[in-house]
Design a protein around this motif. Structure first.
Motif, PDB file in Angstrom:
ATOM      1  N   VAL A 197      12.251 -11.773   2.252  1.00 43.26           N
ATOM      2  CA  VAL A 197      12.218 -11.351   0.846  1.00 43.26           C
ATOM      3  C   VAL A 197      13.490 -10.559   0.543  1.00 43.26           C
ATOM      4  O   VAL A 197      14.170 -10.811  -0.454  1.00 43.26           O
ATOM      5  CB  VAL A 197      10.952 -10.516   0.534  1.00 43.26           C
ATOM      6  CG1 VAL A 197      11.020  -9.928  -0.873  1.00 43.26           C
ATOM      7  CG2 VAL A 197       9.695 -11.370   0.683  1.00 43.26           C
ATOM      8  N   ALA A 198      13.839  -9.611   1.414  1.00 44.99           N
ATOM      9  CA  ALA A 198      15.036  -8.786   1.205  1.00 44.99           C
ATOM     10  C   ALA A 198      16.297  -9.649   1.171  1.00 44.99           C
ATOM     11  O   ALA A 198      17.165  -9.452   0.315  1.00 44.99           O
ATOM     12  CB  ALA A 198      15.139  -7.727   2.294  1.00 44.99           C
ATOM     13  N   SER A 207       6.301  -4.919  -3.215  1.00 42.55           N
ATOM     14  CA  SER A 207       5.196  -4.746  -2.267  1.00 42.55           C
ATOM     15  C   SER A 207       5.445  -5.437  -0.931  1.00 42.55           C
ATOM     16  O   SER A 207       4.939  -4.999   0.096  1.00 42.55           O
ATOM     17  CB  SER A 207       3.895  -5.272  -2.877  1.00 42.55           C
ATOM     18  OG  SER A 207       3.557  -4.504  -4.007  1.00 42.55           O
ATOM     19  N   LYS A 208       6.234  -6.503  -0.939  1.00 39.71           N
ATOM     20  CA  LYS A 208       6.531  -7.236   0.296  1.00 39.71           C
ATOM     21  C   LYS A 208       7.684  -6.625   1.092  1.00 39.71           C
ATOM     22  O   LYS A 208       7.837  -6.902   2.275  1.00 39.71           O
ATOM     23  CB  LYS A 208       6.879  -8.693  -0.018  1.00 39.71           C
ATOM     24  CG  LYS A 208       5.723  -9.555  -0.445  1.00 39.71           C
ATOM     25  CD  LYS A 208       4.782  -9.874   0.672  1.00 39.71           C
ATOM     26  CE  LYS A 208       5.401 -10.791   1.702  1.00 39.71           C
ATOM     27  NZ  LYS A 208       4.451 -11.491   2.540  1.00 39.71           N
ATOM     28  N   LEU A 209       8.504  -5.799   0.451  1.00 41.68           N
ATOM     29  CA  LEU A 209       9.689  -5.241   1.121  1.00 41.68           C
ATOM     30  C   LEU A 209       9.336  -4.104   2.064  1.00 41.68           C
ATOM     31  O   LEU A 209       8.376  -3.374   1.844  1.00 41.68           O
ATOM     32  CB  LEU A 209      10.678  -4.713   0.074  1.00 41.68           C
ATOM     33  CG  LEU A 209      11.392  -5.743  -0.787  1.00 41.68           C
ATOM     34  CD1 LEU A 209      12.146  -5.051  -1.914  1.00 41.68           C
ATOM     35  CD2 LEU A 209      12.335  -6.594   0.051  1.00 41.68           C
ATOM     36  N   GLU A 210      10.150  -3.942   3.089  1.00 44.27           N
ATOM     37  CA  GLU A 210      10.060  -2.787   3.978  1.00 44.27           C
ATOM     38  C   GLU A 210      10.625  -1.576   3.225  1.00 44.27           C
ATOM     39  O   GLU A 210      11.497  -1.739   2.363  1.00 44.27           O
ATOM     40  CB  GLU A 210      10.871  -3.021   5.258  1.00 44.27           C
ATOM     41  CG  GLU A 210      10.341  -4.113   6.144  1.00 44.27           C
ATOM     42  CD  GLU A 210       9.028  -3.767   6.829  1.00 44.27           C
ATOM     43  OE1 GLU A 210       8.622  -2.585   6.817  1.00 44.27           O
ATOM     44  OE2 GLU A 210       8.403  -4.686   7.363  1.00 44.27           O
ATOM     45  N   PRO A 211      10.161  -0.369   3.557  1.00 45.64           N
ATOM     46  CA  PRO A 211      10.655   0.818   2.851  1.00 45.64           C
ATOM     47  C   PRO A 211      12.173   0.948   2.794  1.00 45.64           C
ATOM     48  O   PRO A 211      12.731   1.287   1.748  1.00 45.64           O
ATOM     49  CB  PRO A 211      10.029   1.974   3.638  1.00 45.64           C
ATOM     50  CG  PRO A 211       8.767   1.394   4.185  1.00 45.64           C
ATOM     51  CD  PRO A 211       9.117  -0.034   4.517  1.00 45.64           C
ATOM     52  N   TYR A 212      12.874   0.648   3.896  1.00 42.54           N
ATOM     53  CA  TYR A 212      14.337   0.789   3.881  1.00 42.54           C
ATOM     54  C   TYR A 212      14.990  -0.220   2.945  1.00 42.54           C
ATOM     55  O   TYR A 212      16.037   0.054   2.366  1.00 42.54           O
ATOM     56  CB  TYR A 212      14.942   0.715   5.286  1.00 42.54           C
ATOM     57  CG  TYR A 212      14.618  -0.547   6.051  1.00 42.54           C
ATOM     58  CD1 TYR A 212      15.357  -1.707   5.895  1.00 42.54           C
ATOM     59  CD2 TYR A 212      13.552  -0.564   6.946  1.00 42.54           C
ATOM     60  CE1 TYR A 212      15.049  -2.857   6.593  1.00 42.54           C
ATOM     61  CE2 TYR A 212      13.234  -1.711   7.654  1.00 42.54           C
ATOM     62  CZ  TYR A 212      13.988  -2.861   7.476  1.00 42.54           C
ATOM     63  OH  TYR A 212      13.676  -4.000   8.167  1.00 42.54           O
ATOM     64  N   ASP A 213      14.381  -1.397   2.759  1.00 39.35           N
ATOM     65  CA  ASP A 213      14.935  -2.373   1.815  1.00 39.35           C
ATOM     66  C   ASP A 213      14.668  -1.955   0.376  1.00 39.35           C
ATOM     67  O   ASP A 213      15.471  -2.247  -0.513  1.00 39.35           O
ATOM     68  CB  ASP A 213      14.382  -3.769   2.087  1.00 39.35           C
ATOM     69  CG  ASP A 213      15.004  -4.407   3.314  1.00 39.35           C
ATOM     70  OD1 ASP A 213      16.232  -4.253   3.498  1.00 39.35           O
ATOM     71  OD2 ASP A 213      14.271  -5.052   4.094  1.00 39.35           O
ATOM     72  N   SER A 242       5.752   4.611  -3.946  1.00 44.19           N
ATOM     73  CA  SER A 242       4.700   4.420  -2.935  1.00 44.19           C
ATOM     74  C   SER A 242       5.213   3.691  -1.697  1.00 44.19           C
ATOM     75  O   SER A 242       4.662   3.839  -0.616  1.00 44.19           O
ATOM     76  CB  SER A 242       3.502   3.680  -3.530  1.00 44.19           C
ATOM     77  OG  SER A 242       3.798   2.307  -3.723  1.00 44.19           O
ATOM     78  N   LYS A 243       6.291   2.919  -1.837  1.00 44.76           N
ATOM     79  CA  LYS A 243       6.849   2.159  -0.715  1.00 44.76           C
ATOM     80  C   LYS A 243       7.923   2.919   0.061  1.00 44.76           C
ATOM     81  O   LYS A 243       8.250   2.552   1.184  1.00 44.76           O
ATOM     82  CB  LYS A 243       7.458   0.844  -1.220  1.00 44.76           C
ATOM     83  CG  LYS A 243       6.460  -0.187  -1.653  1.00 44.76           C
ATOM     84  CD  LYS A 243       5.683  -0.775  -0.513  1.00 44.76           C
ATOM     85  CE  LYS A 243       6.565  -1.561   0.423  1.00 44.76           C
ATOM     86  NZ  LYS A 243       5.853  -2.300   1.442  1.00 44.76           N
ATOM     87  N   LEU A 244       8.486   3.970  -0.530  1.00 45.94           N
ATOM     88  CA  LEU A 244       9.605   4.676   0.097  1.00 45.94           C
ATOM     89  C   LEU A 244       9.166   5.649   1.185  1.00 45.94           C
ATOM     90  O   LEU A 244       8.079   6.218   1.115  1.00 45.94           O
ATOM     91  CB  LEU A 244      10.393   5.457  -0.963  1.00 45.94           C
ATOM     92  CG  LEU A 244      11.218   4.637  -1.941  1.00 45.94           C
ATOM     93  CD1 LEU A 244      11.752   5.536  -3.050  1.00 45.94           C
ATOM     94  CD2 LEU A 244      12.347   3.922  -1.237  1.00 45.94           C
ATOM     95  N   GLU A 245      10.034   5.839   2.146  1.00 44.65           N
ATOM     96  CA  GLU A 245       9.845   6.865   3.176  1.00 44.65           C
ATOM     97  C   GLU A 245      10.152   8.230   2.563  1.00 44.65           C
ATOM     98  O   GLU A 245      10.984   8.322   1.646  1.00 44.65           O
ATOM     99  CB  GLU A 245      10.791   6.621   4.357  1.00 44.65           C
ATOM    100  CG  GLU A 245      10.530   5.355   5.131  1.00 44.65           C
ATOM    101  CD  GLU A 245       9.240   5.408   5.930  1.00 44.65           C
ATOM    102  OE1 GLU A 245       8.726   6.514   6.205  1.00 44.65           O
ATOM    103  OE2 GLU A 245       8.740   4.330   6.273  1.00 44.65           O
TER     104      GLU A 245
END
Length: 134
Positions: A37-38, A56-62, A82-85
């Motif tokens: 996705v990224a 929603s599909k991305l990793e937090p760093y992306d 909500s997705k971020l570190e």
């Protein structure tokens, strides 16, 4: 359907063909691994993928790496938060609050150290000091 029968890696390898043959872009997104996705962010969004499904599909760093792109394409800022570190939230406080992120949601995701370091900023932007505060 063809998309549902393909492994994620084959979906990623055949994005152009699948889209040109009418595959639903949101079904494609749901089949992809986060790194695919990224890697294909522009393609997916330019072909009409739901931006919040993409987030929603991305990793937090992306998510952190693509903040501008995601917001400029209409992603919900609270979904982004909500997705971020916690460390990425702390680094991007101005960006997030200026785009309407709820300060109390931000505070709930931050580490104690980052709250202490940014206390004045957070309270100036409406963070509740007490659980009893309305």
């Amino acid at each position: 359907s063809v998309v549902s029968k393909l492994e994620s890696s084959y979906v990623a390898e055949n994005l152009d063909s699948l889209v040109s043959h009418g595959a639903n872009i949101d079904n494609i997104v749901s089949k992809l691994k986060p790194y695919d996705v990224a890697k294909n962010l522009d393609f997916l969004v330019n072909n009409g993928a739901d931006i919040d499904s993409v987030v929603s599909k991305l990793e937090p760093y992306d998510v952190a790496k693509n903040l501008d792109f995601l917001v400029n394409n209409g992603a919900n800022i609270d979904n982004i938060v909500s997705k971020l570190e916690p460390s990425d939230i702390a680094k991007n406080l101005d960006f997030l609050t200026s785009h309407g992120a709820k300060v109390d949601d931000i505070v709930s995701k931050l580490y104690s150290y980052d709250i202490a370091k940014n206390l004045d900023y957070l309270t100036r932007h409406g963070a509740k000091i007490d659980d009893n505060q309305n």
